[in-house]
Design an enzyme around this catalytic site. Structure first.
Site, short mmCIF file in Angstrom:
data_model
loop_
_atom_site.label_atom_id
_atom_site.label_comp_id
_atom_site.label_asym_id
_atom_site.label_seq_id
_atom_site.Cartn_x
_atom_site.Cartn_y
_atom_site.Cartn_z
CE LYS A 1 8.81 -6.98 16.50
NZ LYS A 1 8.35 -5.70 16.99
CB THR A 2 17.45 -6.84 17.41
OG1 THR A 2 17.06 -5.51 17.78
CG2 THR A 2 17.77 -6.88 15.92
CG HIS B 1 9.25 -2.45 10.85
ND1 HIS B 1 8.87 -3.68 10.36
CD2 HIS B 1 8.14 -1.91 11.44
CE1 HIS B 1 7.60 -3.90 10.66
NE2 HIS B 1 7.13 -2.84 11.31
NE ARG C 1 -2.12 -1.41 13.67
CZ ARG C 1 -2.14 -1.52 12.37
NH1 ARG C 1 -2.39 -0.47 11.62
NH2 ARG C 1 -1.88 -2.66 11.78
CD GLN D 1 -6.88 -4.55 4.28
OE1 GLN D 1 -6.75 -4.60 5.49
NE2 GLN D 1 -6.19 -5.33 3.47
CG HIS E 1 6.65 -1.87 6.73
ND1 HIS E 1 7.22 -1.23 7.81
CD2 HIS E 1 5.31 -1.85 6.95
CE1 HIS E 1 6.27 -0.83 8.64
NE2 HIS E 1 5.11 -1.21 8.14
CB THR F 1 1.64 3.29 13.71
OG1 THR F 1 2.28 2.09 13.26
CG2 THR F 1 0.15 3.10 13.62
CE LYS G 1 6.64 -10.39 14.69
NZ LYS G 1 5.64 -9.57 15.27
CG ASP H 1 -0.96 -11.19 8.11
OD1 ASP H 1 -0.62 -10.86 6.94
OD2 ASP H 1 -0.67 -10.51 9.11
CE LYS I 1 0.55 -5.00 14.05
NZ LYS I 1 0.42 -5.51 12.73
#
Length: 431
Positions: A237-238, A45, A86, A178, A48, A40, A234, A199, A82
């Site tokens: 993340k920032t 990031h 999306r 999937q 991954h 997406t 998390k 997950d 999620k």
């Protein structure tokens, strides 16, 4: 085989669960495994990275890694982690994202060699786009019962009383899509293992079930733990969002800083997961760190290794130089090597004032620079006192009251860094 892949994951803290027989299966010869990657965005990031590192270890152990770009599944939305669905991607964007992601993956995986275990990249959109709905429910859907699908934790969570949104039919069918990917790769690429985050277990085992029911074959599942931080915030993340691998989205300096600022507890965990250092090297480094934790050797090594791996040695050196600037070790020459974006990141939050370019070209005296034109100091009198006390620097070099700021002082042809004492910074932006 070069090494035991499952054992490697175990000592690195990268194994959450594996289907019985997975380790023995992998020791029986070269096999293929895949990890799904959401396309997406046009960059991965650091969330991954665990999956990518698993694929890299898999290839190092002599096996063949498959990176699956989830073009079709990315258009649906995965219910497992999620809470909302999306956005649909158009095909042009999907292909651009795929190429960008492949470029990043090629820093970790060997796609190009003639070796039997060279990595391959596939996109499930290629085999799903022409699959008609009636064919899908006939050829795939009839083999999996609704009871089986409802029993998955990811589905239960979305259908529970606590979930306000419920679950769309589209999301409900995600595990079938999937699962079909695994079946397709099993048939066409001899792929016998799917790997992913913990997950994903429910979706992965739907695939192994399809392989068993349709092909009478055996597929395996292996998952890694979800990466957490000791303070409960998390991972990856920032305040400004994801930490990306793309230098335009997250600069190498910010990337380096993210890893440098990890806690001792997290750094000891991350250095096993996100580097290829050996067990002996890591244990030695951790014991050195425990003797002198204030030196932050563990965080420095983690940040070094991963910045070079994702970016380059040059990017690491620039990030280290930029990091040293705030702590008083940099010279004027090093400051002038900073590009505009990195300079702005290093001095984010520092007070700034704009001055006219012709004022600098005509030569700006220090009283004007410190007070009259900028307001860094409260008054001209304060500016004079600080200059007399030798506490003022321009671009990290001490100056006296007779110093004049000229264009030769400009950093990136735009900035001048003023400083009072060690910690009070002020930036002049020349317009």
């Amino acid at each position: 085989m070069n090494s035991n892949f499952v054992n490697e994951l175990k000592w690195r803290g990268m194994l959450h669960d594996a289907m019985p027989g997975t380790e023995e299966h992998l020791l029986s010869g070269m096999h293929s495994a895949y990890v799904g990657i959401d396309p997406t965005a046009d960059s991965l990031h650091i969330g991954h990275l665990v999956g990518v590192m698993m694929l890299r270890h898999f290839q190092l152990a002599g096996h063949k890694p498959i990176a699956l770009i989830g073009g079709a599944t990315g258009m649906i939305g995965d219910p497992s982690g999620k809470s909302s669905e999306r956005n649909l991607l158009d095909e042009t964007t999907l292909r651009l994202n795929q190429e960008a992601i492949k470029g990043q993956l090629s820093r970790f995986l060997d796609f190009d060699s003639e070796a039997a275990n060279a990595a391959i990249l596939v996109n499930n959109y290629d085999w799903m786009k022409d699959f008609r709905f009636l064919e899908f429910i006939r050829d795939v859907g009839k083999h999996i019962t609704v009871n089986y699908m409802m029993a998955k934790d990811s589905v239960k969570k979305r259908l529970s009383e606590d979930s306000k949104e419920g679950m769309s039919f589209t999301e409900f069918t995600y595990q079938l899509v999937q699962g079909y990917d695994f079946l397709y790769l099993y048939r066409n690429y001899g792929c016998s293992l799917q790997m992913g985050g913990s997950d994903q277990w429910g979706n992965i085992t739907t695939g192994t079930e399809l392989i068993r029911r349709i092909e009478g074959g055996k597929g395996y599942a292996l998952t890694c733990p979800l990466i957490t931080k000791a303070d409960g915030t998390k991972f990856g993340k920032t305040e400004s969002g994801n930490v990306w691998l793309d230098a335009h989205r997250t600069s190498p300096y910010k990337f380096y800083q993210y890893w440098l600022n990890t806690s001792d507890h997290d750094a000891a965990k991350y250095i096993r997961i996100f580097t290829f250092m050996s067990r002996a090297e890591i244990e030695d480094l951790i014991s050195q760190h425990q003797e002198a934790p204030h030196l932050r050797q563990l965080q420095r090594k983690l940040a070094e290794e991963i910045t070079i791996m994702v970016h380059s040695k040059q990017d690491l050196e620039n990030a280290e130089m930029a990091s040293s600037i705030l702590f008083g070790k940099a010279t004027a020459e090093e400051l002038k090597k900073l590009d505009e974006a990195t300079f702005m990141e290093v001095f984010e939050g520092v007070p700034m004032a704009e001055v006219k370019r012709d004022a600098i070209e005509n030569g700006m005296d220090m009283i004007a620079a410190l007070s009259a034109e900028t307001g860094f100091l409260k008054s001209n009198g304060e500016a004079r006192r600080e200059l007399q006390q030798n506490s003022i620097s321009v671009n990290k070099a001490k100056v006296t009251d007779n110093y004049t700021i000229t264009p030769s002082d400009l950093i990136s042809d735009k900035f001048i860094l003023l400083q009072r004492g060690k910690k009070n910074y002020f930036v002049l932006i020349v317009q």
